[in-house]
Design a protein around this motif. Structure first.
Motif, PDB file in Angstrom:
ATOM      1  N   VAL A 103       9.192  38.939 -34.518  1.00 32.65           N
ATOM      2  CA  VAL A 103       9.396  37.494 -34.581  1.00 32.65           C
ATOM      3  C   VAL A 103       8.149  36.772 -34.070  1.00 32.65           C
ATOM      4  O   VAL A 103       7.696  35.789 -34.654  1.00 32.65           O
ATOM      5  N   SER A 104       7.587  37.286 -32.988  1.00 33.67           N
ATOM      6  CA  SER A 104       6.379  36.695 -32.412  1.00 33.67           C
ATOM      7  C   SER A 104       5.213  36.739 -33.398  1.00 33.67           C
ATOM      8  O   SER A 104       4.519  35.738 -33.604  1.00 33.67           O
ATOM      9  N   GLU A 105       5.001  37.892 -34.016  1.00 30.85           N
ATOM     10  CA  GLU A 105       3.900  38.046 -34.978  1.00 30.85           C
ATOM     11  C   GLU A 105       4.048  37.057 -36.127  1.00 30.85           C
ATOM     12  O   GLU A 105       3.079  36.408 -36.530  1.00 30.85           O
ATOM     13  N   PHE A 106       5.263  36.971 -36.655  1.00 29.57           N
ATOM     14  CA  PHE A 106       5.472  36.117 -37.826  1.00 29.57           C
ATOM     15  C   PHE A 106       5.267  34.648 -37.475  1.00 29.57           C
ATOM     16  O   PHE A 106       4.625  33.906 -38.224  1.00 29.57           O
ATOM     17  N   ASN A 139       9.617  35.349 -22.420  1.00 28.35           N
ATOM     18  CA  ASN A 139       8.349  35.761 -23.037  1.00 28.35           C
ATOM     19  C   ASN A 139       8.413  37.173 -23.619  1.00 28.35           C
ATOM     20  O   ASN A 139       7.384  37.851 -23.747  1.00 28.35           O
ATOM     21  N   LYS A 140       9.602  37.610 -23.996  1.00 33.47           N
ATOM     22  CA  LYS A 140       9.761  38.935 -24.603  1.00 33.47           C
ATOM     23  C   LYS A 140      10.269  38.769 -26.036  1.00 33.47           C
ATOM     24  O   LYS A 140      11.403  39.107 -26.373  1.00 33.47           O
ATOM     25  N   LEU A 141       9.381  38.211 -26.865  1.00 34.70           N
ATOM     26  CA  LEU A 141       9.764  37.915 -28.243  1.00 34.70           C
ATOM     27  C   LEU A 141       9.198  38.937 -29.232  1.00 34.70           C
ATOM     28  O   LEU A 141       9.173  38.716 -30.434  1.00 34.70           O
ATOM     29  N   ASP A 142       8.728  40.064 -28.711  1.00 31.70           N
ATOM     30  CA  ASP A 142       8.244  41.138 -29.582  1.00 31.70           C
ATOM     31  C   ASP A 142       9.430  41.953 -30.088  1.00 31.70           C
ATOM     32  O   ASP A 142       9.499  43.172 -29.897  1.00 31.70           O
ATOM     33  N   ILE A 148      18.014  39.620 -34.144  1.00 31.40           N
ATOM     34  CA  ILE A 148      18.587  38.282 -34.028  1.00 31.40           C
ATOM     35  C   ILE A 148      19.936  38.298 -34.740  1.00 31.40           C
ATOM     36  O   ILE A 148      20.036  38.107 -35.951  1.00 31.40           O
ATOM     37  N   THR A 149      20.964  38.551 -33.990  1.00 34.71           N
ATOM     38  CA  THR A 149      22.320  38.670 -34.520  1.00 34.71           C
ATOM     39  C   THR A 149      23.120  37.406 -34.221  1.00 34.71           C
ATOM     40  O   THR A 149      22.631  36.479 -33.555  1.00 34.71           O
ATOM     41  N   LEU A 150      24.368  37.381 -34.692  1.00 24.81           N
ATOM     42  CA  LEU A 150      25.255  36.260 -34.404  1.00 24.81           C
ATOM     43  C   LEU A 150      25.426  36.097 -32.899  1.00 24.81           C
ATOM     44  O   LEU A 150      25.384  34.974 -32.372  1.00 24.81           O
ATOM     45  N   GLN A 151      25.593  37.207 -32.181  1.00 23.46           N
ATOM     46  CA  GLN A 151      25.761  37.157 -30.731  1.00 23.46           C
ATOM     47  C   GLN A 151      24.496  36.619 -30.061  1.00 23.46           C
ATOM     48  O   GLN A 151      24.552  35.837 -29.108  1.00 23.46           O
ATOM     49  N   TRP A 152      23.338  37.022 -30.567  1.00 29.10           N
ATOM     50  CA  TRP A 152      22.051  36.567 -30.037  1.00 29.10           C
ATOM     51  C   TRP A 152      21.923  35.051 -30.194  1.00 29.10           C
ATOM     52  O   TRP A 152      21.516  34.346 -29.276  1.00 29.10           O
ATOM     53  N   ALA A 184      10.407  35.087 -43.556  1.00 32.30           N
ATOM     54  CA  ALA A 184      10.136  36.494 -43.255  1.00 32.30           C
ATOM     55  C   ALA A 184      10.788  37.399 -44.305  1.00 32.30           C
ATOM     56  O   ALA A 184      10.189  38.396 -44.733  1.00 32.30           O
ATOM     57  N   ILE A 185      11.992  37.057 -44.734  1.00 32.36           N
ATOM     58  CA  ILE A 185      12.672  37.833 -45.778  1.00 32.36           C
ATOM     59  C   ILE A 185      11.909  37.724 -47.094  1.00 32.36           C
ATOM     60  O   ILE A 185      11.665  38.720 -47.772  1.00 32.36           O
ATOM     61  N   ALA A 186      11.520  36.496 -47.453  1.00 22.93           N
ATOM     62  CA  ALA A 186      10.782  36.279 -48.702  1.00 22.93           C
ATOM     63  C   ALA A 186       9.448  37.004 -48.696  1.00 22.93           C
ATOM     64  O   ALA A 186       8.977  37.466 -49.738  1.00 22.93           O
TER      65      ALA A 186
END
Length: 403
Positions: A103-106, A139-142, A148-152, A184-186
């Protein structure tokens, strides 16, 4: 099941045969070129490997091993997920292979891309979203998108609410995150199967905003208010507000970008920065008088109409963005003073002019298809598209209701 071979059935113009990967499954065979070829005299057809005297033998062997390993790894993935596959689906899976990014990279790459194409304001919105997510995760977005789920998302929403974040801001943060996930999916950096926003509904957030429009008579009071002639910033603030009100609710960014070439034959035509749509509306006498008050000797068609941007100073998109942001803050402060002088009890900003334009026309009986009922963030684009799609005669008639 997966083999590399020198494809003798095809001979290239240079006398070499292409190297291909062959996939065998359930009696079916599929072939795909590796993009390299070898002279048959340098190929061992029994071992399906280059001979010891083959030029570039080490490089060819490296490519062969890498490709074999890639396909074997894909087979293991299918088996671990208990997915059946054929030679064709294995080949397609590798052709459309997802290159996972965190997520961080993107976010970082997309923000840099937006900056590179001059979308500084949009880049800032994505940067704000990115920073919010970093604070949420310490700061832990690696992490990868499938984490990234519904619960998240539910935990992120709770964290935002516990942080006293406004409902509208929560909505923006989630819409931006959803946009990043879709991109990201595309871009084949995340799996569509991991998409959590089918269950997590962003529409649940209440994004209604307080009414910003003021009635026609209040706008006339602003137009008639007396100001200190020596305070040029106060006069500019009033002029920009009135110009926006009289010219289709044009927003501050587009006003700042206006050049004299945008006015011709009684029409104001410009490309809206936010949507890329061309807007053409009639420009009346009062608005022309405002424009003429800023005319200077030797003005060129590509000179800015209003003294906000300077083409010799504000060259890069970042310079333009920073300048507009700074001036807008000052303009809105001046509008508060102007509002008090005019005896209007309203939090006057440039956006009030935009909302008032639509509200006054609607109250005057203008067709709702021409001016949408509300002007929240999601409706601004729609309103401008409506304006652009109507005949000029309809818009001309509608604009007469403003004064």
């Amino acid at each position: 099941m997966v083999n590399i071979l020198c494809y003798k059935s095809k001979t290239l113009a240079n006398g070499e045969h292409p190297l291909v990967i062959r996939i065998c499954k359930d009696g079916k065979k599929k072939y795909k070129s590796l993009g390299i070829s070898v002279n048959p005299k340098f190929w061992d057809f029994e071992k399906e490997r280059p001979k010891a005297n083959c030029p570039n033998r080490e490089l060819i062997l490296k490519i062969i091993l890498e490709k074999e390993n890639e396909y074997q790894k894909q087979i293991l993935e299918f088996k671990s997920e208990d997915k059946d596959f054929t030679a064709s689906t294995l080949l397609d899976a590798k052709t459309n292979k997802i290159i996972y990014k965190t997520v961080s990279e993107f976010y970082i790459e997309y923000i840099d891309y937006l900056k590179s194409i001059g979308k500084i304001g949009t880049a800032k919105n994505y940067r704000d979203s990115f920073n919010s997510l970093k604070r949420f995760t310490n700061n832990k977005l690696d992490i990868y998108f499938n984490e990234i789920t519904l619960q998240w998302l539910n935990k992120y929403e709770k964290w935002l609410r516990d942080s006293q974040c406004k409902e509208t801001s929560i909505s923006v943060f989630f819409r931006t995150l959803r946009s990043v996930f879709n991109k990201a999916i595309a871009n084949k950096n995340a799996k569509a199967e991991s998409y959590p926003f089918k269950e997590f509904k962003i529409s649940k957030f209440d994004t209604t905003t307080e009414k910003r429009a003021i009635p026609k008579e209040s706008n006339k009071q602003i137009m008639n208010v007396d100001l200190d002639s020596n305070n040029k910033y106060m006069q500019l603030s009033k002029d920009l507000y009135v110009f926006s009100y009289l010219c289709g609710g044009i927003n501050f960014t587009d006003i700042a970008n206006l050049q004299h070439s945008n006015i011709s034959e009684g029409k104001l035509s410009y490309i809206r920065q936010k949507t890329g749509k061309k807007i053409t509306i009639p420009i009346g006498t009062e608005a022309i008088q405002i424009v003429n008050s800023y005319l200077k000797e030797g003005v060129c068609s590509d000179d800015y109409i209003f003294p906000i941007l300077d083409k010799t100073i504000h060259i890069t998109e970042l310079q333009k963005y920073n300048r507009k942001h700074k001036v807008l803050e000052h303009i809105n402060k001046c509008l508060k003073i102007i509002s008090a002088k005019a005896g209007i009890n309203a939090n006057l900003t440039t956006y009030v002019a935009r909302h008032s334009f639509a509200s006054v026309l609607k109250c005057s009986g203008v067709n709702i298809a021409l001016i949408s009922e509300t002007l929240g963030h999601s409706d601004l684009k729609t309103t401008q598209i409506y304006l652009d799609s109507f005949e000029n005669s309809q818009i001309d008639e509608a604009m007469k209701n403003l004064l």
